[in-house]
Write a protein that holds these residues in place. Structure first.
Motif, mmCIF file in Angstrom:
data_model
loop_
_atom_site.group_PDB
_atom_site.id
_atom_site.type_symbol
_atom_site.label_atom_id
_atom_site.label_comp_id
_atom_site.label_asym_id
_atom_site.label_seq_id
_atom_site.Cartn_x
_atom_site.Cartn_y
_atom_site.Cartn_z
ATOM 1 N N GLN A 56 -9.816 3.586 -3.575
ATOM 2 C CA GLN A 56 -9.435 4.597 -4.558
ATOM 3 C C GLN A 56 -10.606 4.912 -5.489
ATOM 4 O O GLN A 56 -11.506 4.087 -5.670
ATOM 5 C CB GLN A 56 -8.253 4.103 -5.411
ATOM 6 N N THR A 113 1.244 6.482 -7.140
ATOM 7 C CA THR A 113 0.145 7.308 -7.648
ATOM 8 C C THR A 113 0.375 8.780 -7.330
ATOM 9 O O THR A 113 0.030 9.653 -8.128
ATOM 10 C CB THR A 113 -1.204 6.834 -7.089
ATOM 11 N N TRP A 148 -6.159 -2.160 -1.474
ATOM 12 C CA TRP A 148 -5.831 -0.743 -1.711
ATOM 13 C C TRP A 148 -6.799 -0.131 -2.725
ATOM 14 O O TRP A 148 -7.303 0.973 -2.522
ATOM 15 C CB TRP A 148 -4.389 -0.633 -2.213
ATOM 16 N N HIS A 187 0.823 -1.209 0.000
ATOM 17 C CA HIS A 187 0.000 0.000 0.000
ATOM 18 C C HIS A 187 0.856 1.258 0.000
ATOM 19 O O HIS A 187 0.505 2.253 -0.661
ATOM 20 C CB HIS A 187 -0.939 -0.016 1.201
ATOM 21 N N ASP A 245 0.622 4.031 -2.919
ATOM 22 C CA ASP A 245 0.380 5.438 -2.592
ATOM 23 C C ASP A 245 1.476 6.332 -3.171
ATOM 24 O O ASP A 245 1.197 7.393 -3.752
ATOM 25 C CB ASP A 245 0.319 5.627 -1.069
#
Length: 345
Positions: A76, A40, A72, A33, A37
């Protein structure tokens, strides 16, 4: 971050794609994760995984990578992330996957449904055949031998019909292949056109400084068939990062899982890797930056799939997207290529 539209699709993918095959083996769910993160946040919108991951493939961990991505992804905005995964092909062992994965219609549908459940999503943006059912040179082999063909393998028409049903059902948006040959790329297109079925839009194949085999027949086939290259192994299992050049063994996949990296343990590989590493340092780059910038800059590359076990590696790898190679450095690369060619082929 640069973005490129894959021909024949509505997918605008980042020039860097986050590969995930360490998730669940070398990386925990929290690590995964954190990487997702960070990627992105840096502009990466493209995530690649597979039903057989993590690697090395084991019954105890199979599917864990998709599950980590799914836990995850569910948090989103789904339309902001482009998710690619793969259905495993036959003849590689792995009897724990559907009793031995095949590319017949029933198994393709079952594999997709299982991936959707692990990914916790209603659709997959790009669904890829991980490797062909027929005998092809791949994973370190380079010569085709018809004696390796197995009887009863489903042909491309049967596979494509099953894949097209997934598209019609809304479970998959676009189709791709992986570890394919020039004949395979052309044949997928011919079968699709003859039967009015969806075309494959991408090919995920190895390409790096020590294996440039894509530049021969495959590059023409993909250009003429409008199939985009998604590069895997741009650092050759970390070799081209230079971390194995020193006398002291580095921690990485090649030291943790030596059998897994046998495709790169070939004559002249170490010499070529050391030469590229030295060239990078002479031009103020790290070996990894040189290797990734080279791949990123090729006209036929749509996206470069990077993998990392630490956030520091990930940051360096993503940063390669902003590096431009000088004419002098390009000349240095080509000089070494003429000397070593593709020693990992």
């Amino acid at each position: 971050m640069q973005y490129r539209t894959l021909p024949g699709t509505e997918l605008d993918v980042s020039a860097i794609c986050l590969g995930t095959m360490t998730f669940g083996e070398q990386n925990s769910e929290a690590d995964a994760h954190a990487q997702l993160d960070a990627a992105t946040a840096a502009g990466v919108n493209f995530i690649d995984t597979a039903e057989m991951y993590p690697v090395p493939a084991r019954a105890e961990t199979q599917g864990r990578t998709e599950a980590y991505v799914g836990s995850w992804l569910v948090k989103q905005p789904r339309d902001k992330v482009i998710v690619a995964t793969k259905v495993a092909g036959p003849n590689r062992g792995m009897d724990w996957i559907r009793g031995g994965p095949q590319l017949n219609a029933a198994q393709i549908v079952a594999a997709c449904d299982a991936s959707l459940a692990r990914l916790r999503t209603d659709y997959i943006d790009l669904y890829q055949v991980h490797w062909p059912a027929r005998a092809v040179p791949m994973f370190g082999t380079s010569q085709y031998d018809p004696a390796d063909e197995k009887p009863g393998m489903p042909d491309l028409h049967e596979q494509l019909e099953a894949l097209s049903r997934l598209v019609t059902a809304g479970k998959v948006r676009y189709l791709g292949t992986s570890n394919e040959t020039a004949w395979g790329v052309a044949r997928w297109g011919a079968v699709a056109d003859a039967a009015g079925l969806p075309r494959i839009r991408t090919i995920q194949n190895v390409y790096n400084l020590i294996n440039r085999s894509f530049e021969t027949g495959l590059v023409e086939a993909c250009h003429r068939e409008q199939v985009s290259l998604l590069v895997y192994s741009p650092l050759a299992f970390g070799l081209l990062s230079g971390k194995y050049v020193a006398d002291a063994p580095a921690d990485g996949r090649l030291t943790r899982f030596p059998a897994f990296g046998s495709r790169y343990r070939k004559p002249f590989v170490d010499e070529a890797v050391a030469a590229y590493a030295q060239l990078a340092l002479e031009h103020g780059l790290s070996p990894a930056q040189l290797a990734l910038a080279f791949v990123n800059s090729r006209w036929f590359v749509a996206s470069t799939i990077i993998g990392a076990t630490t956030l520091a590696q990930l940051t360096e790898n993503i940063g390669s997207s902003g590096i431009r190679l000088s004419a002098e450095l390009e000349a240095g690369i080509e000089k070494l290529y003429r000397q070593y060619h593709s020693p990992a082929l």
